[in-house]
Design a protein around this motif. Structure first.
Motif, PDB file in Angstrom:
ATOM      1  N   SER A   2       0.825  -1.205   0.000  1.00 40.07           N
ATOM      2  CA  SER A   2       0.000   0.000   0.000  1.00 40.07           C
ATOM      3  C   SER A   2       0.861   1.258   0.000  1.00 40.07           C
ATOM      4  O   SER A   2       2.036   1.230   0.362  1.00 40.07           O
ATOM      5  CB  SER A   2      -0.923  -0.008   1.220  1.00 40.07           C
ATOM      6  N   TRP A   3       0.257   2.327  -0.400  1.00 40.97           N
ATOM      7  CA  TRP A   3       0.892   3.640  -0.404  1.00 40.97           C
ATOM      8  C   TRP A   3      -0.134   4.637   0.118  1.00 40.97           C
ATOM      9  O   TRP A   3      -1.283   4.637  -0.328  1.00 40.97           O
ATOM     10  CB  TRP A   3       1.311   4.035  -1.813  1.00 40.97           C
ATOM     11  N   SER A   4       0.284   5.480   1.077  1.00 44.56           N
ATOM     12  CA  SER A   4      -0.632   6.482   1.598  1.00 44.56           C
ATOM     13  C   SER A   4       0.147   7.726   2.024  1.00 44.56           C
ATOM     14  O   SER A   4       1.305   7.652   2.402  1.00 44.56           O
ATOM     15  CB  SER A   4      -1.422   5.930   2.791  1.00 44.56           C
ATOM     16  N   TYR A   5      -0.532   8.867   1.921  1.00 44.74           N
ATOM     17  CA  TYR A   5       0.024  10.143   2.388  1.00 44.74           C
ATOM     18  C   TYR A   5      -1.126  11.097   2.624  1.00 44.74           C
ATOM     19  O   TYR A   5      -1.980  11.288   1.750  1.00 44.74           O
ATOM     20  CB  TYR A   5       0.996  10.739   1.370  1.00 44.74           C
ATOM     21  N   ASP A   6      -1.173  11.668   3.804  1.00 42.89           N
ATOM     22  CA  ASP A   6      -2.208  12.632   4.159  1.00 42.89           C
ATOM     23  C   ASP A   6      -1.529  13.789   4.885  1.00 42.89           C
ATOM     24  O   ASP A   6      -1.092  13.652   6.024  1.00 42.89           O
ATOM     25  CB  ASP A   6      -3.254  11.969   5.048  1.00 42.89           C
ATOM     26  N   VAL A   7      -1.425  14.919   4.213  1.00 44.68           N
ATOM     27  CA  VAL A   7      -0.715  16.067   4.765  1.00 44.68           C
ATOM     28  C   VAL A   7      -1.358  16.562   6.060  1.00 44.68           C
ATOM     29  O   VAL A   7      -0.672  17.112   6.916  1.00 44.68           O
ATOM     30  CB  VAL A   7      -0.595  17.190   3.715  1.00 44.68           C
ATOM     31  N   THR A   8      -2.667  16.314   6.239  1.00 46.79           N
ATOM     32  CA  THR A   8      -3.325  16.763   7.469  1.00 46.79           C
ATOM     33  C   THR A   8      -2.917  15.918   8.673  1.00 46.79           C
ATOM     34  O   THR A   8      -3.133  16.322   9.806  1.00 46.79           O
ATOM     35  CB  THR A   8      -4.869  16.733   7.324  1.00 46.79           C
ATOM     36  N   GLN A   9      -2.327  14.759   8.422  1.00 49.46           N
ATOM     37  CA  GLN A   9      -1.882  13.872   9.502  1.00 49.46           C
ATOM     38  C   GLN A   9      -0.365  13.904   9.701  1.00 49.46           C
ATOM     39  O   GLN A   9       0.187  13.062  10.400  1.00 49.46           O
ATOM     40  CB  GLN A   9      -2.331  12.435   9.210  1.00 49.46           C
ATOM     41  N   LEU A  10       0.288  14.871   9.098  1.00 49.68           N
ATOM     42  CA  LEU A  10       1.752  14.938   9.121  1.00 49.68           C
ATOM     43  C   LEU A  10       2.315  15.002  10.542  1.00 49.68           C
ATOM     44  O   LEU A  10       3.303  14.354  10.849  1.00 49.68           O
ATOM     45  CB  LEU A  10       2.206  16.163   8.313  1.00 49.68           C
ATOM     46  N   GLN A  11       1.677  15.757  11.390  1.00 43.53           N
ATOM     47  CA  GLN A  11       2.163  15.922  12.764  1.00 43.53           C
ATOM     48  C   GLN A  11       2.100  14.612  13.552  1.00 43.53           C
ATOM     49  O   GLN A  11       2.938  14.373  14.411  1.00 43.53           O
ATOM     50  CB  GLN A  11       1.315  17.004  13.433  1.00 43.53           C
ATOM     51  N   ALA A  12       1.132  13.762  13.261  1.00 42.45           N
ATOM     52  CA  ALA A  12       0.885  12.569  14.065  1.00 42.45           C
ATOM     53  C   ALA A  12       1.492  11.291  13.511  1.00 42.45           C
ATOM     54  O   ALA A  12       1.589  10.294  14.224  1.00 42.45           O
ATOM     55  CB  ALA A  12      -0.624  12.374  14.234  1.00 42.45           C
ATOM     56  N   VAL A  18       8.242  10.763   7.173  1.00 44.71           N
ATOM     57  CA  VAL A  18       9.310  10.237   6.317  1.00 44.71           C
ATOM     58  C   VAL A  18       8.995  10.552   4.857  1.00 44.71           C
ATOM     59  O   VAL A  18       9.864  11.022   4.116  1.00 44.71           O
ATOM     60  CB  VAL A  18       9.520   8.719   6.529  1.00 44.71           C
ATOM     61  N   ARG A  19       7.769  10.303   4.446  1.00 48.82           N
ATOM     62  CA  ARG A  19       7.388  10.623   3.064  1.00 48.82           C
ATOM     63  C   ARG A  19       7.652  12.097   2.755  1.00 48.82           C
ATOM     64  O   ARG A  19       8.148  12.437   1.682  1.00 48.82           O
ATOM     65  CB  ARG A  19       5.911  10.312   2.820  1.00 48.82           C
ATOM     66  N   TYR A  20       7.291  12.975   3.680  1.00 50.99           N
ATOM     67  CA  TYR A  20       7.515  14.413   3.493  1.00 50.99           C
ATOM     68  C   TYR A  20       9.006  14.719   3.352  1.00 50.99           C
ATOM     69  O   TYR A  20       9.417  15.441   2.448  1.00 50.99           O
ATOM     70  CB  TYR A  20       6.913  15.182   4.676  1.00 50.99           C
ATOM     71  N   GLU A  29       3.677   9.097  -8.567  1.00 50.14           N
ATOM     72  CA  GLU A  29       5.099   8.752  -8.674  1.00 50.14           C
ATOM     73  C   GLU A  29       5.583   8.144  -7.365  1.00 50.14           C
ATOM     74  O   GLU A  29       6.468   8.679  -6.700  1.00 50.14           O
ATOM     75  CB  GLU A  29       5.916  10.003  -9.000  1.00 50.14           C
ATOM     76  N   GLN A  30       5.036   7.028  -6.990  1.00 55.18           N
ATOM     77  CA  GLN A  30       5.365   6.376  -5.732  1.00 55.18           C
ATOM     78  C   GLN A  30       6.794   5.854  -5.749  1.00 55.18           C
ATOM     79  O   GLN A  30       7.224   5.226  -6.713  1.00 55.18           O
ATOM     80  CB  GLN A  30       4.401   5.225  -5.477  1.00 55.18           C
ATOM     81  N   LEU A  31       7.520   6.129  -4.675  1.00 55.68           N
ATOM     82  CA  LEU A  31       8.896   5.659  -4.558  1.00 55.68           C
ATOM     83  C   LEU A  31       9.009   4.464  -3.610  1.00 55.68           C
ATOM     84  O   LEU A  31       9.729   3.515  -3.888  1.00 55.68           O
ATOM     85  CB  LEU A  31       9.803   6.789  -4.083  1.00 55.68           C
ATOM     86  N   LEU A  32       8.320   4.519  -2.484  1.00 56.44           N
ATOM     87  CA  LEU A  32       8.362   3.439  -1.498  1.00 56.44           C
ATOM     88  C   LEU A  32       6.957   3.106  -1.030  1.00 56.44           C
ATOM     89  O   LEU A  32       6.095   3.979  -0.950  1.00 56.44           O
ATOM     90  CB  LEU A  32       9.207   3.852  -0.280  1.00 56.44           C
ATOM     91  N   GLN A  33       6.740   1.856  -0.710  1.00 59.86           N
ATOM     92  CA  GLN A  33       5.463   1.421  -0.152  1.00 59.86           C
ATOM     93  C   GLN A  33       5.441   1.696   1.352  1.00 59.86           C
ATOM     94  O   GLN A  33       6.492   1.818   1.996  1.00 59.86           O
ATOM     95  CB  GLN A  33       5.269  -0.084  -0.417  1.00 59.86           C
ATOM     96  N   ASP A  34       4.256   1.785   1.921  1.00 60.81           N
ATOM     97  CA  ASP A  34       4.108   2.013   3.363  1.00 60.81           C
ATOM     98  C   ASP A  34       4.887   0.977   4.169  1.00 60.81           C
ATOM     99  O   ASP A  34       5.547   1.300   5.163  1.00 60.81           O
ATOM    100  CB  ASP A  34       2.634   1.948   3.776  1.00 60.81           C
ATOM    101  N   GLU A  35       4.816  -0.278   3.732  1.00 60.67           N
ATOM    102  CA  GLU A  35       5.479  -1.365   4.465  1.00 60.67           C
ATOM    103  C   GLU A  35       6.996  -1.179   4.491  1.00 60.67           C
ATOM    104  O   GLU A  35       7.650  -1.486   5.497  1.00 60.67           O
ATOM    105  CB  GLU A  35       5.122  -2.719   3.829  1.00 60.67           C
ATOM    106  N   GLU A  36       7.575  -0.682   3.418  1.00 60.91           N
ATOM    107  CA  GLU A  36       9.019  -0.446   3.373  1.00 60.91           C
ATOM    108  C   GLU A  36       9.411   0.665   4.348  1.00 60.91           C
ATOM    109  O   GLU A  36      10.415   0.545   5.065  1.00 60.91           O
ATOM    110  CB  GLU A  36       9.450  -0.063   1.952  1.00 60.91           C
ATOM    111  N   ILE A  37       8.632   1.723   4.376  1.00 64.04           N
ATOM    112  CA  ILE A  37       8.937   2.828   5.293  1.00 64.04           C
ATOM    113  C   ILE A  37       8.731   2.388   6.736  1.00 64.04           C
ATOM    114  O   ILE A  37       9.570   2.676   7.604  1.00 64.04           O
ATOM    115  CB  ILE A  37       8.089   4.069   4.962  1.00 64.04           C
TER     116      ILE A  37
END
Length: 140
Positions: A2-12, A18-20, A29-37
């Motif tokens: 999976s891949w996810s990013y939510d800028v509103t959740q950046l603080q938490a 890490v994505r940021y 343009e996904q570079l890494l999956q959630d599981e890798e991070i």
């Protein structure tokens, strides 16, 4: 995977932090999956260290690929690899220069610190202090 990013959740979210830091914020343009991070976050003590390690992983991925060109269009994957290695260095440098590992502290810069540390008998006291000779008689 999976891949996810939510800028509103950046603080938490360490994952989103890490994505940021590594610039992996575009779903197209996904570079890494959630599981890798998340795996990398489990390996390191700080988000910055994990981000730098992720950059190195991305650089390794790009270094395996060769530069490509078709007419006037080219894709310099070796440059991407170098840029991610530089980004890893920059993230580590910024992390170590903030208050933490490798940071310097100048005690006595503000008055509260000065009073606190001079009254602590476990801390080596300075050999010279302002006004230490004020009580001497003139005439030397």
């Amino acid at each position: 995977m999976s891949w996810s990013y939510d800028v509103t959740q950046l603080q938490a979210s360490s994952l989103f932090q890490v994505r940021y830091l590594i610039g992996d914020t575009s779903e197209k343009e996904q570079l890494l999956q959630d599981e890798e991070i998340n795996f990398t976050l489990d390996q390191y003590k700080s988000t910055e260290q994990a981000a730098a390690a992720c950059c190195e992983g991305i650089a390794a991925r790009f270094s395996r690929q060769s530069d490509q060109s078709a007419g006037k269009v080219s894709d310099d994957l070796s440059q991407k690899s170098e840029q991610y290695l530089k980004l890893a260095e920059k993230i580590r440098s910024r992390a170590s220069s903030s208050l933490g590992v490798g940071a310097f502290y100048a005690g006595g810069v503000n008055k509260a610190d000065d009073v606190k540390y001079r009254s602590d008998s476990t801390i080596n006291q300075p050999r010279f202090i302002r006004g230490m000779f004020n009580d001497r008689q003139a005439g030397y």
